[in-house]
Design a protein around this motif. Structure first.
Motif, PDB file in Angstrom:
ATOM      1  N   ARG A   1       0.859  -1.176   0.000  1.00 55.99           N
ATOM      2  CA  ARG A   1       0.000   0.000   0.000  1.00 55.99           C
ATOM      3  C   ARG A   1       0.898   1.229   0.000  1.00 55.99           C
ATOM      4  O   ARG A   1       1.881   1.290   0.745  1.00 55.99           O
ATOM      5  CB  ARG A   1      -0.900   0.005   1.237  1.00 55.99           C
ATOM      6  N   CYS A   2       0.558   2.218  -0.815  1.00 54.70           N
ATOM      7  CA  CYS A   2       1.325   3.459  -0.921  1.00 54.70           C
ATOM      8  C   CYS A   2       0.440   4.612  -0.470  1.00 54.70           C
ATOM      9  O   CYS A   2      -0.772   4.610  -0.726  1.00 54.70           O
ATOM     10  CB  CYS A   2       1.797   3.690  -2.355  1.00 54.70           C
TER      11      CYS A   2
ATOM     12  N   TRP B   1       1.391   5.197 -11.832  1.00 55.86           N
ATOM     13  CA  TRP B   1       1.774   4.121 -10.916  1.00 55.86           C
ATOM     14  C   TRP B   1       0.607   3.178 -10.670  1.00 55.86           C
ATOM     15  O   TRP B   1       0.770   1.955 -10.671  1.00 55.86           O
ATOM     16  CB  TRP B   1       2.239   4.717  -9.588  1.00 55.86           C
ATOM     17  N   ALA B   2      -0.574   3.757 -10.427  1.00 55.54           N
ATOM     18  CA  ALA B   2      -1.738   2.938 -10.080  1.00 55.54           C
ATOM     19  C   ALA B   2      -2.174   2.062 -11.249  1.00 55.54           C
ATOM     20  O   ALA B   2      -2.540   0.895 -11.062  1.00 55.54           O
ATOM     21  CB  ALA B   2      -2.882   3.847  -9.626  1.00 55.54           C
ATOM     22  N   ARG B   3      -2.160   2.607 -12.463  1.00 57.93           N
ATOM     23  CA  ARG B   3      -2.570   1.807 -13.632  1.00 57.93           C
ATOM     24  C   ARG B   3      -1.622   0.629 -13.849  1.00 57.93           C
ATOM     25  O   ARG B   3      -2.063  -0.464 -14.236  1.00 57.93           O
ATOM     26  CB  ARG B   3      -2.608   2.688 -14.877  1.00 57.93           C
ATOM     27  N   ALA B   4      -0.333   0.848 -13.581  1.00 62.28           N
ATOM     28  CA  ALA B   4       0.650  -0.220 -13.797  1.00 62.28           C
ATOM     29  C   ALA B   4       0.621  -1.268 -12.694  1.00 62.28           C
ATOM     30  O   ALA B   4       1.171  -2.369 -12.881  1.00 62.28           O
ATOM     31  CB  ALA B   4       2.048   0.381 -13.907  1.00 62.28           C
TER      32      ALA B   4
ATOM     33  N   GLU C   1      -2.804  -0.588  -3.571  1.00 61.49           N
ATOM     34  CA  GLU C   1      -3.706   0.523  -3.265  1.00 61.49           C
ATOM     35  C   GLU C   1      -2.888   1.797  -3.031  1.00 61.49           C
ATOM     36  O   GLU C   1      -1.870   1.768  -2.338  1.00 61.49           O
ATOM     37  CB  GLU C   1      -4.535   0.215  -2.020  1.00 61.49           C
ATOM     38  N   PHE C   2      -3.357   2.908  -3.608  1.00 62.05           N
ATOM     39  CA  PHE C   2      -2.711   4.208  -3.464  1.00 62.05           C
ATOM     40  C   PHE C   2      -3.682   5.132  -2.728  1.00 62.05           C
ATOM     41  O   PHE C   2      -4.777   5.426  -3.231  1.00 62.05           O
ATOM     42  CB  PHE C   2      -2.346   4.791  -4.826  1.00 62.05           C
ATOM     43  N   VAL C   3      -3.300   5.556  -1.545  1.00 58.05           N
ATOM     44  CA  VAL C   3      -4.147   6.410  -0.714  1.00 58.05           C
ATOM     45  C   VAL C   3      -3.607   7.837  -0.757  1.00 58.05           C
ATOM     46  O   VAL C   3      -2.416   8.064  -0.497  1.00 58.05           O
ATOM     47  CB  VAL C   3      -4.183   5.912   0.742  1.00 58.05           C
ATOM     48  N   VAL C   4      -4.476   8.786  -1.086  1.00 56.73           N
ATOM     49  CA  VAL C   4      -4.098  10.204  -1.156  1.00 56.73           C
ATOM     50  C   VAL C   4      -4.943  10.959  -0.135  1.00 56.73           C
ATOM     51  O   VAL C   4      -6.170  11.014  -0.246  1.00 56.73           O
ATOM     52  CB  VAL C   4      -4.321  10.777  -2.565  1.00 56.73           C
TER      53      VAL C   4
ATOM     54  N   ASN D   1      -7.981   1.924  -7.963  1.00 56.70           N
ATOM     55  CA  ASN D   1      -7.144   1.614  -6.800  1.00 56.70           C
ATOM     56  C   ASN D   1      -6.482   2.843  -6.200  1.00 56.70           C
ATOM     57  O   ASN D   1      -5.564   2.722  -5.382  1.00 56.70           O
ATOM     58  CB  ASN D   1      -6.083   0.558  -7.151  1.00 56.70           C
ATOM     59  N   VAL D   2      -6.949   4.034  -6.593  1.00 57.72           N
ATOM     60  CA  VAL D   2      -6.526   5.283  -5.945  1.00 57.72           C
ATOM     61  C   VAL D   2      -7.666   5.735  -5.047  1.00 57.72           C
ATOM     62  O   VAL D   2      -8.779   6.002  -5.516  1.00 57.72           O
ATOM     63  CB  VAL D   2      -6.189   6.382  -6.969  1.00 57.72           C
TER      64      VAL D   2
END
Length: 332
Positions: free
Chosen positions: A168-169, A187-190, A195-198, A212-213
């Motif tokens: 998880r990023c 990054w998320a598409r690849a 999971e990418f949390v902003v 997954n963002v």
């Protein structure tokens, strides 16, 4: 930290003018959380957020008058100013030692002009990066580079935490034009399984983000560590905004204190340190590889946590106090 050490600290924030409120530049929810008068916070710092009619520096009253209106004696041992918009002639009169603390690059415009005036009047400079110090030009007063640090103990994971973290990023911070939404989307598409949390206020991606963002909005400072402890990698996806060159992001050390690996766009102030879990990229061509290296770093990132302890605000405050002791008060 200075308040913790017994100093009586007053912090004057950038004023929130009536114009800011009427134009919506400051939202109602944010404004509702800002006290109307000076108030001492839980750390013992007396916080003042002035509310003039016109924005600084055009129509705001002088800093000395702002303080007097709140019943605060405008006489201090030391004044540090880091917001050029708060400069007026009264600031020089507040203390025998006035130090400019630039945190950003101001290559032009109003802040650049104010900065030149400030440098003509202050007794020393404490810059947050080498790049910011270079941006000031030739100086004839004492100067120190003191990069931002972190409240390391606040972000450190609990001693009972065990095991490697999931892929998880996370990013926590401002979401202005210095943030690279396209890089996060790439990054998320690849990596659809990551999971990418902003987390940050007013998230407005230029286009829809991959599924997954996760955008979670603003988080109270007290809740940030718990979020970081769920992740493996902290993100610093800086845009190509030239002002990023002068940044000394506190988030770098906060991520490390939380024992995350870090992936960041390379700047003069952010360099690779693979042994500490800090991976950098120059452009999109090597951004994916940099993230892969960060994801592969041992988790939790114990080496990074130790490095963050060395860059704690306690250590930074020690350095600042030592520097201040070398400055002679200005003669009357």
């Amino acid at each position: 930290m200075l308040a913790d050490r017994g100093a009586d600290v007053v912090h004057v924030s950038t004023p929130i003018s009536l114009m800011h409120r009427l134009t919506g530049r400051v939202g109602r929810q944010h404004l509702a959380r800002v006290p109307r008068h000076a108030r001492r916070d839980d750390d013992g710092v007396l916080q003042l957020v002035p509310r003039p009619i016109l924005p600084a520096p055009v129509g705001a009253p002088s800093v000395a008058r702002m303080l007097k209106r709140e019943g605060i004696d405008p006489a201090f041992d030391v004044v540090l100013i880091d917001q050029p918009l708060l400069w007026d002639s009264s600031v020089r009169s507040l203390a025998d030692r006035v130090i400019y603390r630039p945190t950003d690059l101001y290559p032009g415009g109003l802040k650049h002009a104010l900065q030149r005036r400030i440098l003509d009047e202050v007794d020393a400079v404490v810059a947050t990066s080498d790049e910011v110090l270079r941006g000031l030009g030739e100086l004839h007063i004492p100067a120190l580079v003191l990069e931002n640090g972190a409240e390391a103990a606040h972000f450190a994971p609990p001693s009972t935490a065990e095991g490697s973290r999931t892929d998880r990023c996370v990013y926590v911070g401002a979401l202005d034009d210095r943030f690279d939404w396209e890089r996060v989307a790439g990054w998320a598409r690849a990596r659809p399984g990551v999971e990418f949390v902003v987390a940050g206020p007013d998230a407005h991606p230029p286009r829809p983000m991959p599924s997954n963002v996760l955008l979670v909005g603003s988080l109270p400072y007290a809740e940030v560590p718990a979020l970081l402890h769920t992740a493996r990698v902290g993100l610093l996806p800086l845009s190509d905004n030239p002002l990023n060159a002068g940044r000394s992001p506190m988030k770098l050390y906060e991520y490390l204190a939380a024992e995350l690996a870090v992936v960041a766009r390379e700047t003069p102030g952010i360099r690779a340190s693979s042994e500490l879990g800090v991976e950098v990229y120059a452009d999109d061509a090597d951004a994916d590889a940099a993230l892969d290296r960060a994801l592969a770093h041992p988790s939790p990132n114990r080496a990074g946590g130790l490095a963050a302890s060395a860059a704690s605000w306690e250590r930074k405050t020690d350095s600042l106090q030592d520097f201040l002791l070398t400055l002679s008060p200005r003669a009357a």
